[in-house]
Design an enzyme around this catalytic site. Structure first.
Site, PDB file in Angstrom:
ATOM      1  N   ASN A  10     -29.268  -1.193  -9.702  1.00 44.01           N
ATOM      2  CA  ASN A  10     -28.825  -2.473 -10.252  1.00 44.01           C
ATOM      3  C   ASN A  10     -28.078  -3.187  -9.142  1.00 44.01           C
ATOM      4  O   ASN A  10     -26.986  -2.781  -8.763  1.00 44.01           O
ATOM      5  CB  ASN A  10     -27.910  -2.217 -11.460  1.00 44.01           C
ATOM      6  CG  ASN A  10     -27.252  -3.502 -11.953  1.00 44.01           C
ATOM      7  OD1 ASN A  10     -27.637  -4.601 -11.562  1.00 44.01           O
ATOM      8  ND2 ASN A  10     -26.248  -3.357 -12.814  1.00 44.01           N
ATOM      9  N   LYS A  12     -26.811  -6.140  -9.122  1.00 46.12           N
ATOM     10  CA  LYS A  12     -25.725  -7.030  -9.564  1.00 46.12           C
ATOM     11  C   LYS A  12     -25.777  -8.346  -8.761  1.00 46.12           C
ATOM     12  O   LYS A  12     -26.871  -8.827  -8.482  1.00 46.12           O
ATOM     13  CB  LYS A  12     -24.364  -6.321  -9.430  1.00 46.12           C
ATOM     14  CG  LYS A  12     -24.380  -4.927 -10.071  1.00 46.12           C
ATOM     15  CD  LYS A  12     -23.026  -4.283 -10.168  1.00 46.12           C
ATOM     16  CE  LYS A  12     -23.164  -2.923 -10.838  1.00 46.12           C
ATOM     17  NZ  LYS A  12     -21.875  -2.298 -11.127  1.00 46.12           N
ATOM     18  N   HIS A  96     -25.297  -4.751 -19.876  1.00 39.86           N
ATOM     19  CA  HIS A  96     -24.465  -4.105 -18.858  1.00 39.86           C
ATOM     20  C   HIS A  96     -22.995  -4.423 -19.152  1.00 39.86           C
ATOM     21  O   HIS A  96     -22.666  -5.522 -19.616  1.00 39.86           O
ATOM     22  CB  HIS A  96     -24.845  -4.608 -17.462  1.00 39.86           C
ATOM     23  CG  HIS A  96     -24.198  -3.798 -16.391  1.00 39.86           C
ATOM     24  ND1 HIS A  96     -22.892  -4.016 -16.009  1.00 39.86           N
ATOM     25  CD2 HIS A  96     -24.632  -2.741 -15.687  1.00 39.86           C
ATOM     26  CE1 HIS A  96     -22.566  -3.121 -15.084  1.00 39.86           C
ATOM     27  NE2 HIS A  96     -23.608  -2.332 -14.868  1.00 39.86           N
ATOM     28  N   GLU A  98     -20.651  -5.322 -17.398  1.00 36.42           N
ATOM     29  CA  GLU A  98     -20.126  -6.542 -16.768  1.00 36.42           C
ATOM     30  C   GLU A  98     -20.524  -7.781 -17.568  1.00 36.42           C
ATOM     31  O   GLU A  98     -19.775  -8.753 -17.632  1.00 36.42           O
ATOM     32  CB  GLU A  98     -20.606  -6.611 -15.302  1.00 36.42           C
ATOM     33  CG  GLU A  98     -19.874  -5.562 -14.451  1.00 36.42           C
ATOM     34  CD  GLU A  98     -20.697  -4.918 -13.360  1.00 36.42           C
ATOM     35  OE1 GLU A  98     -21.759  -5.449 -12.994  1.00 36.42           O
ATOM     36  OE2 GLU A  98     -20.273  -3.848 -12.869  1.00 36.42           O
ATOM     37  N   GLU A 168     -23.155   4.317 -19.195  1.00 35.45           N
ATOM     38  CA  GLU A 168     -22.281   3.972 -18.075  1.00 35.45           C
ATOM     39  C   GLU A 168     -20.850   3.820 -18.570  1.00 35.45           C
ATOM     40  O   GLU A 168     -20.481   2.760 -19.102  1.00 35.45           O
ATOM     41  CB  GLU A 168     -22.727   2.643 -17.442  1.00 35.45           C
ATOM     42  CG  GLU A 168     -24.133   2.677 -16.881  1.00 35.45           C
ATOM     43  CD  GLU A 168     -24.331   1.619 -15.800  1.00 35.45           C
ATOM     44  OE1 GLU A 168     -24.703   2.008 -14.687  1.00 35.45           O
ATOM     45  OE2 GLU A 168     -24.094   0.430 -16.059  1.00 35.45           O
ATOM     46  N   GLY A 174     -18.088   1.460 -10.190  1.00 32.95           N
ATOM     47  CA  GLY A 174     -17.521   0.857  -8.981  1.00 32.95           C
ATOM     48  C   GLY A 174     -16.136   1.361  -8.645  1.00 32.95           C
ATOM     49  O   GLY A 174     -15.440   0.766  -7.815  1.00 32.95           O
ATOM     50  N   SER A 214     -20.591   5.099 -10.290  1.00 34.74           N
ATOM     51  CA  SER A 214     -20.244   5.733  -9.013  1.00 34.74           C
ATOM     52  C   SER A 214     -21.197   6.860  -8.616  1.00 34.74           C
ATOM     53  O   SER A 214     -20.775   7.868  -8.037  1.00 34.74           O
ATOM     54  CB  SER A 214     -18.791   6.231  -9.043  1.00 34.74           C
ATOM     55  OG  SER A 214     -17.894   5.142  -9.234  1.00 34.74           O
TER      56      SER A 214
HETATM   57  P1  13P Z   1     -21.746   1.698  -9.195  1.00 34.31           P
HETATM   58  O1  13P Z   1     -22.843   2.687  -8.877  1.00 34.31           O
HETATM   59  O2  13P Z   1     -21.490   0.742  -8.080  1.00 34.31           O
HETATM   60  O3  13P Z   1     -20.542   2.369  -9.741  1.00 34.31           O
HETATM   61  O4  13P Z   1     -22.307   0.769 -10.395  1.00 34.31           O
HETATM   62  C1  13P Z   1     -22.846   1.375 -11.510  1.00 34.31           C
HETATM   63  C2  13P Z   1     -23.489   0.353 -12.357  1.00 34.31           C
HETATM   64  O5  13P Z   1     -22.814  -0.447 -12.989  1.00 34.31           O
HETATM   65  C3  13P Z   1     -24.948   0.309 -12.411  1.00 34.31           C
HETATM   66  O6  13P Z   1     -25.395  -0.537 -13.416  1.00 34.31           O
END
Ligand code: 13P
Length: 251
Positions: A10, A12, A96, A98, A168, A174, A214
């Site tokens: 992803n 982002k 997601h 976010e 997740e 992150g 992560s």
């Molecule tokens: P990270 O791997 O950067 O922690 O992000 C995970 C994520 O949100 C994938 O959709």
């Protein structure tokens, strides 16, 4: 029936079109490596590089990061399922954390998006997970249960074949604060049990449930070794072809 493990990136709001072009130079070797390892790989780029990546994907799955549920209309700044399909995507992420946090998407919004994708024969990768506070309170399974039951309202068992679930935990995204392999296995197994209860044992055995948060080349193997973890949804470590390859190498 063995489920093929899936490594999904992803991106982002990362990777410009120029950076996506650089990544795609290695798409063929990423696909070849995935095939050698017996796994599937895919990426979700931004809308601006979606068409480019889809036409240079060399065997990778390409999803959008988000879709609107309406076919078209007065939704400034949004993009429809038909539009991402025309650009060459075969599915989209939905819900997601976010999007939930910054765009206030609810489980009901996710349900509409999932149904719009399925109606178009597109895949939906439905993201679920608890916040730090919910985790601390011990509410994880209650949160997951409500996200799954609302998100999949009215989704038939046949259409469920197009759905992937990504667990997740928000607190692990992150942050470098990984959920342990035991937590990932416990919650992915719990999600599978919810699918069995709502649909059937066959549906539960078939659906892919990924862990995200992560995930890095150094820890991916431990997650994928878990029985109920069918792959990884990766943010930061999926952005360059080198790092993406390292993820697959380490499985
Ligand atoms: P990270 O791997 O950067 O922690 O992000 C995970 C994520 O949100 C994938 O959709």
């Amino acid at each position: 029936m063995a489920r093929t493990k899936l490594i999904f990136g992803n991106w982002k709001m990362n990777n410009t079109l120029a950076q996506a072009e650089v990544f795609c130079k290695e798409a063929e070797s990423i696909s070849a490596l995935a095939e050698k390892k017996g796994v599937e790989a895919g990426v979700a780029p931004t809308y601006l590089s979606l068409a480019y990546v889809a036409s240079h994907k060399a065997g990778l799955n390409v999803y959008a990061e988000e879709v609107h549920y309406a076919d078209h209309g007065a939704f400034t700044g949004n993009v429809s399922v038909g539009m991402v399909k025309e650009a060459g995507a075969t599915g989209s992420l939905v819900g997601h954390s976010e999007r939930r946090a910054y765009e206030k998407e609810t489980d009901f919004d996710c349900n509409l998006r999932i149904k719009a994708l399925l109606k178009a024969g597109m895949g939906a990768m439905y993201c679920v997970g608890e916040t730090q506070k919910e985790f601390d309170q011990g509410w994880t399974k209650d949160i997951i249960e409500s996200q799954i039951s609302t998100g999949l309202l009215g989704v038939s068992e046949k259409d469920l074949g197009l759905v992937t679930i990504a667990y997740e935990p928000v607190w692990s995204i992150g942050t470098g604060k990984n959920a342990s392999e035991a937590i990932a296995e416990d919650i992915c197994g719990y999600i599978r049990s919810l699918i069995e209860k709502k649909y059937s044992e066959a549906a539960a055995n078939k659906i892919r449930i990924l862990y995200g948060g992560s995930v890095k080349p150094i820890n991916i193997h431990g997650y994928l070794a878990q029985e109920d973890v069918d792959g990884a949804l990766v943010g930061g470590a999926s952005l360059t072809s080198d790092s993406f390859k390292e993820l697959i190498e380490n499985i």
